[in-house]
Design a protein around this motif. Structure first.
Motif, mmCIF file in Angstrom:
data_model
loop_
_atom_site.group_PDB
_atom_site.id
_atom_site.type_symbol
_atom_site.label_atom_id
_atom_site.label_comp_id
_atom_site.label_asym_id
_atom_site.label_seq_id
_atom_site.Cartn_x
_atom_site.Cartn_y
_atom_site.Cartn_z
ATOM 1 N N ASP A 99 0.449 -1.102 0.128
ATOM 2 C CA ASP A 99 -0.047 0.190 0.015
ATOM 3 C C ASP A 99 0.793 1.134 0.172
ATOM 4 N N VAL A 102 2.508 2.431 -3.466
ATOM 5 C CA VAL A 102 1.293 2.539 -4.171
ATOM 6 C C VAL A 102 1.136 4.279 -4.800
ATOM 7 N N ARG A 106 1.738 7.963 -6.310
ATOM 8 C CA ARG A 106 1.257 8.642 -7.145
ATOM 9 C C ARG A 106 1.282 10.085 -6.044
ATOM 10 N N GLY A 128 -0.016 -2.003 -8.590
ATOM 11 C CA GLY A 128 -1.362 -1.367 -8.207
ATOM 12 C C GLY A 128 -1.075 0.276 -8.919
ATOM 13 N N THR A 129 -0.023 0.456 -9.552
ATOM 14 C CA THR A 129 -0.122 1.859 -9.617
ATOM 15 C C THR A 129 -0.700 1.371 -11.455
#
Length: 404
Positions: A99, A102, A106, A128-129
């Motif tokens: 997590d 990610v 960002r 997940g990115t």
């Protein structure tokens, strides 16, 4: 007088328009057809970012990855930068938590405004990115061992985990091993192993998988999987786990006097460094690691050059295999950006990167980088090597070769 005033005003207006047009032309030269310059670029600086496990269970690897980036950036900047732009690094710690990977990506794109991500790490978090990266068009150059997303923005500079595992399967088959066992994590690492088995086992019909066990990511409980492998009596073992579990598995095997060959990919074995063999201690003897970059002890001139710089680095793990890997990635990135000339737009970045199949970047410390067009061209390296940890050091067992 009024007529003269109008002439002066008109002249000033023309001067302003000419000046403005000049600025637009300059920006367009940097940004291509969009007319808007990409983020992270000024006349004298290029901002690059990465998310790395600088703390947590993979901190040893993360510190090596950081070292390589900083060593390369220092060398590039000392030589005047990339086309006159000094490299500014923004490196964020993710603690090996998906997590946080990610979140960091960002932040790097949205807040730090990086031009590109260079050698980010996080096999569990980076996938997940990908959607976010696609929305922003940010180049991701040399992510460390994620699955191949076949995505415009992502360029893989190392043999994937699956490619390394394929080469290992070929090697064990050539050595006469017909019974292989597997221990894998139930995540992206395990998916890569399944892909490697699906691709290579049909090429070696005599080779069978006699045990195929899963372990939980981040867990220290590997005893059940090891016991099942021992009961199956394999002739070699393939691991798709993190470096801590590699060490634990080796210790469990050796405590039971099981001395079969064990393979782990570059990330799990920490090939060239101590991230797995250090914690494993004497149990590491004979470990075979995937090789995405040359080992640090070789007399390869490119590696010797890096080693001379790494010896002066003050942080941890400066002379590790992870350091050599990310050093090579950033040096290759600098070469690519030099080839962009005055147009550093993302459109030109992708166009130039995809032309490397015809004019590869050759560094010597890693396989030649020969990216091509999608769907398969962004996996820019097809070859992998093997190295063995023996008598306290890593020795090249097999130079870079593609899977059969």
């Amino acid at each position: 007088m009024a007529r003269t005033s109008h002439r002066v005003t008109a002249a000033l207006l023309v001067a302003v328009l000419v000046s403005a047009c000049g600025n637009v032309s300059s920006d367009a030269g940097a940004s291509g057809d969009s007319g808007e310059a990409p983020p992270g670029i000024t006349t004298d600086e290029i901002t690059l970012g990465a998310t790395l496990p600088l703390t947590g269970t993979a901190a040893v690897a993360g510190q090596g990855l950081e070292a390589g980036l900083r060593i390369a950036a220092d060398e590039i900047n000392a030589a005047g930068g990339i086309n006159g732009r000094k490299v500014k690094l923004v490196l964020l710690d993710d603690g090996f938590a998906p997590d946080r990977v990610v979140t960091n990506v960002r932040r790097l794109v949205s807040q730090e405004k990086v031009y590109a991500l260079v050698a980010p790490s996080g096999s569990q978090g980076l996938p997940g990115t990908w959607s976010f990266i696609a929305d922003n068009g940010t180049p991701v150059w040399g992510p460390v061992s994620p699955a191949d997303p076949k995505q415009q923005e992502v360029y893989l500079l190392s043999a994937t985990r699956a490619s390394q595992q394929q080469v290992a399967i070929d090697y064990f088959a050539e050595q006469g091993s017909t019974k292989l066992a597997v221990i894998k994590q139930d995540n992206d690492l395990g998916v890569s192993m399944k892909l490697a088995l699906d691709l290579q086992l049909p090429k070696h019909p005599d080779v069978k998988i006699v045990a195929n066990e899963d372990v939980q990511p981040g867990s220290t409980d590997v005893s059940s999987a090891v016991n099942k492998v021992i009961a199956a009596k394999p002739e070699a073992l393939l691991l798709a786990t993190d470096n801590n579990q590699v060490a634990l598995i080796l210790q469990h095997l050796r405590q039971r006097n099981i001395t079969i060959p064990v393979f782990a990919d570059q990330g799990g074995a920490g090939t060239g460094g101590t991230s797995a063999v250090g914690p494993a201690g004497a149990a590491a003897e004979g470990l075979i690691g995937g090789m995405q970059a040359d080992v640090v002890s070789t007399d390869n001139p490119s590696v010797e050059h890096w080693r001379s710089l790494a010896k002066k680095y003050q942080g941890q793990q400066g002379e590790s295999g992870f350091s050599l890997q990310t050093y090579s990635f950033l040096k290759a990135f600098a070469e690519l950006v030099k080839r962009l000339g005055g147009d550093v737009s993302y459109a030109n970045f992708n166009k130039t990167a995809e032309s490397l199949a015809d004019n590869p970047i050759s560094l010597g410390s890693i396989p030649d980088i020969a990216c091509g067009k999608l769907p398969n061209g962004h996996t820019c390296v097809q070859q992998a090597g093997l190295a063995e940890f023996k008598d306290g050091k890593w020795t090249v067992l097999r130079k870079f070769t593609p899977p059969k």
